[in-house]
Design a protein around this motif. Structure first.
Motif: not given
Ligand code: NDP
Length: 334
Positions: A36, A38-41, A139, A143
Motif C-alpha cells: 500500500n 509503495r502504491d502511495s508513492e 491490501r 486497491v
C-alpha cells in the motif's frame, strides 16, 4: 465526549514519502502495508526478514529484503510487524542496538508498548497505526479504494511531529479514507483486545458449553443441539446484523416469541456477578500488566497453551462436535 476521527484531509503523505521506511516482518500486515505504501508513492522501503518464504515473497513483489538488523540501521520509520509475542525478544536481539537517532516506531497493535515490554531509546517517537482488519483486507480495500477501520495514536512524541508522521502513514496505507481513522491508545487497544480474549469470548464459549451440557442431559440429540447452537451459522448471521443494524435492533429479524424470550430474560439479568468477574480480569490481570509479564516467558507460555488444548479436547461438547462433524460434514467456508 466523542473521540477524534482523522480523515485524508488531516494527513500529509509527503512526510512518509520523504523518509526511509523499514519493515520488520513481511507477513500478513507487513506485506499489505508495504504494498500500500509503495502504491502511495513511498519509494524508500526496506524489508527486513530472514532468508525464507516471507523474504521470497518480498522478492517476488519487487523488494530487496535484507536482514532485520540492516533494515533497522537504514530506517527513519520502523514498522514493527512481527507477531506480538516475538516482538520483545527480536527487539532486544536485533533491533535495539541498530536504531538510528530520532526514528519513529510504528506498531500495529498496542500490546508491547502498553505493557512497556520494549526498551525504547529516549529520542524515539512511538505511534500506533492499527488496522482492525486482516492483512489481505488491508491490501484488497486499498486497491479497491474502500475504507476500513483503523485505530491511531501517539504514544511518545519527542520530535513534536509524531502525530503528523502517524497520520501520514495511516493515510498512505489507506486507513484515513471514508469514515476515517479513530483516535485511541496502545493501552486502550491492548486492553480491549485482551478483555475480549480473556473475559468476553471465554464466557460466551462457556455458555455454549453449558448450554450443550444441559440440553444433552435432557436427552436431546447432539446433531440437533449443535446445529441449533452454531453449526447452522445462525450466531454468525446475528452478529453480522448486529454490526450492520444495531446490537438490539437486529432482533426484529427474529420471531416475536424469540424477541420476547431474549428481551424479557436479558432485561431481568442483573449482570452483577459477571460484571465483578470482568472487572477483576480487566484490572488485576490485564491493566496491571500481570498477564503480559507472565506471557513474556515464552517457554512457560508455550507449555501452558499446550496444556489448555489438551484439557479442552475432553470436553463433552468438543467430542460431540467431532462426532457430528464426521457424520454430517457441515458446509465449510471456502
Ligand atoms: P505474521 O505472523 O504474519 O508475521 C510474520 C512475519 O513476522 C514474517 O515476516 C516473519 O518472518 C516474522 N517473524 C515471525 N516470528 C519472528 C521472529 N521470531 N523473529 C523475526 N521475525 C519473525 O504477523 P501479523 O502480520 O499477523 O502481525 C503483525 C502485527 O500486526 C502484530 O503486532 C499484530 O498484532 C498486528 N495486527 C495483525 C492483524 C492480523 O490480522 N494479522 C490485524 C491488525 C494488527 P520469519 O518467519 O522469516 O522470521
Amino acid at each position: 465526549m466523542p473521540v477524534k476521527i482523522y480523515h485524508d484531509d488531516d494527513a500529509d503523505v509527503d512526510i512518509v514519502r520523504s523518509k526511509t521506511v523499514a519493515f520488520i516482518g513481511y507477513g500478513n500486515q507487513g506485506r499489505a502495508q508495504a504494498l500500500n505504501l509503495r502504491d502511495s508513492e513511498v519509494n524508500n522501503i526496506i524489508i527486513g526478514n530472514i532468508d525464507d518464504d516471507y523474504a521470497k515473497q518480498a522478492q517476488e513483489d519487487g523488494f530487496t529484503p535484507v536482514s532485520i538488523e540492516e533494515a533497522v540501521r537504514q530506517g527513519d520509520i520502523l514498522m514493527l510487524l512481527i507477531p506480538d509475542e516475538d516482538q520483545q525478544t527480536v527487539w532486544n536481539e536485533k533491533i535495539r542496538n541498530n536504531i538510528k537517532p530520532n526514528t519513529t516506531l510504528v506498531v500495529a497493535s498496542g500490546y508491547n508498548v502498553a505493557f512497556n515490554l520494549l526498551d525504547l531509546p529516549d529520542d524515539m517517537d512511538v505511534v500506533m497505526v492499527a488496522p482492525r482488519m486482516i492483512g489481505a483486507g488491508v491490501r484488497d480495500r486499498y486497491v479497491q479504494n474502500i475504507p476500513y477501520p483503523c485505530f491511531v495514536s501517539v504514544e511518545k512524541d519527542v520530535s513534536g511531529t509524531a502525530l503528523a508522521t502517524c497520520l501520514s502513514i495511516a493515510c498512505a496505507i489507506g486507513a484515513t479514507r471514508g469514515n476515517g481513522a479513530v483516535s485511541s491508545s496502545c493501552r486502550e487497544e491492548a486492553g480491549i483486545d485482551l478483555f475480549a480474549e480473556q473475559a468476553l469470548w471465554p464466557e460466551i464459549m462457556a455458555i455454549f458449553r453449558e448450554g450443550y451440557n444441559v440440553l444433552h442431559e435432557a436427552g436431546f440429540s447432539d446433531e440437533a443441539i449443535l446445529f441449533d447452537m452454531y453449526l447452522s451459522k445462525e450466531p454468525a448471521e446475528i452478529f453480522e446484523r448486529a454490526a450492520d443494524e444495531g446490537f438490539v435492533k437486529q432482533l426484529k429479524y427474529h420471531s416475536r416469541t424469540s424477541q420476547y424470550g431474549q428481551l424479557s430474560t436479558m432485561n431481568r439479568h442483573d449482570g452483577k456477578d459477571i460484571r465483578e468477574k470482568f472487572r477483576r480480569v480487566l484490572n488485576d490481570n490485564i491493566l496491571s500488566g500481570n498477564f503480559a509479564k507472565k506471557w513474556s516467558n515464552t517457554k512457560w507460555a508455550a507449555e501452558e497453551l499446550t496444556k489448555e488444548w489438551k484439557e479442552v479436547e475432553n470436553a463433552p461438547i468438543v467430542q460431540a462436535d467431532q462426532r457430528v462433524r464426521e457424520v454430517l460434514k457441515p458446509d465449510r467456508k471456502k
